[in-house]
Design an enzyme around this catalytic site. Structure first.
Site, PDB file in Angstrom:
ATOM      1  N   LYS A  30      31.195 -69.964 -91.702  1.00 48.00           N
ATOM      2  CA  LYS A  30      31.565 -69.124 -92.846  1.00 48.00           C
ATOM      3  C   LYS A  30      32.772 -68.263 -92.492  1.00 48.00           C
ATOM      4  O   LYS A  30      33.694 -68.089 -93.294  1.00 48.00           O
ATOM      5  CB  LYS A  30      30.396 -68.219 -93.260  1.00 48.00           C
ATOM      6  CG  LYS A  30      29.254 -68.955 -93.911  1.00 48.00           C
ATOM      7  CD  LYS A  30      29.406 -68.953 -95.431  1.00 48.00           C
ATOM      8  CE  LYS A  30      28.531 -69.980 -96.116  1.00 48.00           C
ATOM      9  NZ  LYS A  30      27.097 -69.813 -95.878  1.00 48.00           N
TER      10      LYS A  30
ATOM     11  N   LYS B 116      24.971 -88.330 -97.057  1.00 47.35           N
ATOM     12  CA  LYS B 116      23.850 -88.029 -97.941  1.00 47.35           C
ATOM     13  C   LYS B 116      24.303 -87.395 -99.243  1.00 47.35           C
ATOM     14  O   LYS B 116      25.446 -86.965 -99.373  1.00 47.35           O
ATOM     15  CB  LYS B 116      22.841 -87.126 -97.217  1.00 47.35           C
ATOM     16  CG  LYS B 116      23.378 -85.771 -96.819  1.00 47.35           C
ATOM     17  CD  LYS B 116      22.238 -84.916 -96.277  1.00 47.35           C
ATOM     18  CE  LYS B 116      22.682 -83.473 -96.205  1.00 47.35           C
ATOM     19  NZ  LYS B 116      21.623 -82.564 -95.815  1.00 47.35           N
TER      20      LYS B 116
ATOM     21  N   LYS C 186      25.899 -81.541-103.251  1.00 45.99           N
ATOM     22  CA  LYS C 186      26.757 -81.114-104.355  1.00 45.99           C
ATOM     23  C   LYS C 186      28.145 -80.729-103.870  1.00 45.99           C
ATOM     24  O   LYS C 186      29.090 -80.693-104.646  1.00 45.99           O
ATOM     25  CB  LYS C 186      26.121 -79.985-105.154  1.00 45.99           C
ATOM     26  CG  LYS C 186      25.614 -78.839-104.337  1.00 45.99           C
ATOM     27  CD  LYS C 186      24.648 -77.999-105.165  1.00 45.99           C
ATOM     28  CE  LYS C 186      23.753 -77.193-104.259  1.00 45.99           C
ATOM     29  NZ  LYS C 186      22.408 -77.016-104.777  1.00 45.99           N
TER      30      LYS C 186
END
Ligand code: TRP
Length: 335
Positions: A114, A197, A200
């Site tokens: 992050k 996989k 979103k």
């Protein structure tokens, strides 16, 4: 009477549920409700690290709640609540932060990622994300935390913080919680973009959402990555093709899967036909979810009732824990 194991998991209030979430987590939550004391909550405090607009925050939390209810979480069986309805969590978070060290927090992979991605917003909430998550888990003195692989490091920190507190105050207040991933019984749901996989963040069109309407769903499936077809009989399937078969496996009847497998092995396969079938079977599979999402979403009274009920149940357990923690730490009794 023997106590049931306490199971807890947190759900990020971002985006809609897709088939990957459903088979990877929600379906198992729904099963676990039958045999455990379950707490499932929407992690809205955590979402403040990215400074959402109040309107967006509210809409996202509502949508996630609606979709989890539609997918089978049952407010009569589990305690379903919003994290921010349990302010006791923040008190425990403060207690845990006093024994959470800068060095160990800075080493956490999700923090480093992050920090790299948003260098302009490396706030203290981001750094102490693992202590808030530990507070979520320890507030109900949970035993089992069903989470994906990406959360295992956070869970390891929860264990560390729990042990540290227990040792420091010579108490056994906190059970040491275990990460629980469903291991072998989990089907990994691939995306539509040929590799990896379903997710979103992998871009438009990679994920099938439970509330995709039939037209959107058909369009996504028809655009899924395939190739020009096998050139030899019984050839091994390349990843993109195997992915289509894996998806077929979860939504279609066995004879349909067998039919396309035979076609593939005989080099007669037409991917257009396979995709058409896959799209129709996915539409049929997701239809009941879509209907329930619409139905629940229209019933604000029900949604409010679910949130109130969850908050009440979760607070009883949370207050019992903070009351004990306060006493152990040496604070005055205030309630
Ligand atoms: N960090 C989790 C995620 O990103 C969400 C979460 C917050 C959570 N608190 C939790 C998960 C407590 C399990 C237990 O998905």
């Amino acid at each position: 009477m023997e106590k049931k194991p306490i199971v807890l998991s947190g759900i990020r209030p971002t985006g809609n549920l897709h088939l990957g979430n459903y088979f990877g987590a929600v379906k198992n939550f729904v099963k676990m409700q039958e045999t455990n004391e379950c707490y499932f909550f929407i992690a809205d405090y955590h979402s403040l690290t990215t400074h959402p607009k109040p309107k967006d925050l509210q809409a996202n939390v509502r949508q996630v709640l609606v979709e989890y209810l539609a997918a089978g979480l049952d407010p009569e069986k589990s305690t379903l609540y919003l994290q921010s309805d349990i302010p006791e969590t923040t008190e425990l978070y403060l207690f845990l932060n006093m024994n959470a060290y800068m060095g160990e927090l800075q080493k956490v992979t999700t923090f480093k990622e992050k920090a790299r991605k948003q260098p302009e917003n490396i706030n203290a909430g981001l750094l102490t994300y693992p202590s808030l998550m530990a507070a979520d888990i320890l507030i109900h003195r949970s035993h089992m935390v069903p989470v994906g692989k990406d959360q295992e490091q956070h869970l390891e920190m929860t264990r560390t913080f729990a042990k540290r507190f227990n040792r420091m105050y010579k108490t056994d207040l906190f059970p040491i919680p275990k990460a629980f991933n469903f291991g072998e019984q989990l089907v990994k749901i691939p995306g539509l973009d040929g590799s990896g996989k379903m997710g979103k963040s992998e871009g438009e069109g990679n994920a099938i959402f439970l509330n995709d309407d039939p037209k959107t769903l058909r369009k996504k499936v028809m655009r899924a990555v395939s190739d020009s077809g096998p050139t030899e009989m019984n050839q091994e399937k390349p990843e993109a093709i195997q992915n289509l078969f894996t998806l077929l496996d979860v939504v279609s009847k066995p004879d349909v899967v067998e039919y396309f497998n035979d076609q593939y092995n005989n080099c007669n396969i037409r991917y257009g036909d396979l995709k058409k079938q896959l799209a129709e079977d996915m539409i049929a599979f997701t239809e009941p979810f879509r209907e329930r999402i619409i139905e629940i979403s229209a019933d604000q009274d029900y949604i409010t009732k679910v949130m109130d009920m969850g908050a009440e149940k979760a607070r009883i357990s949370a207050q019992a824990t903070t009351r004990l923690a306060r006493e152990i730490i040496g604070f005055r009794k205030i309630y």
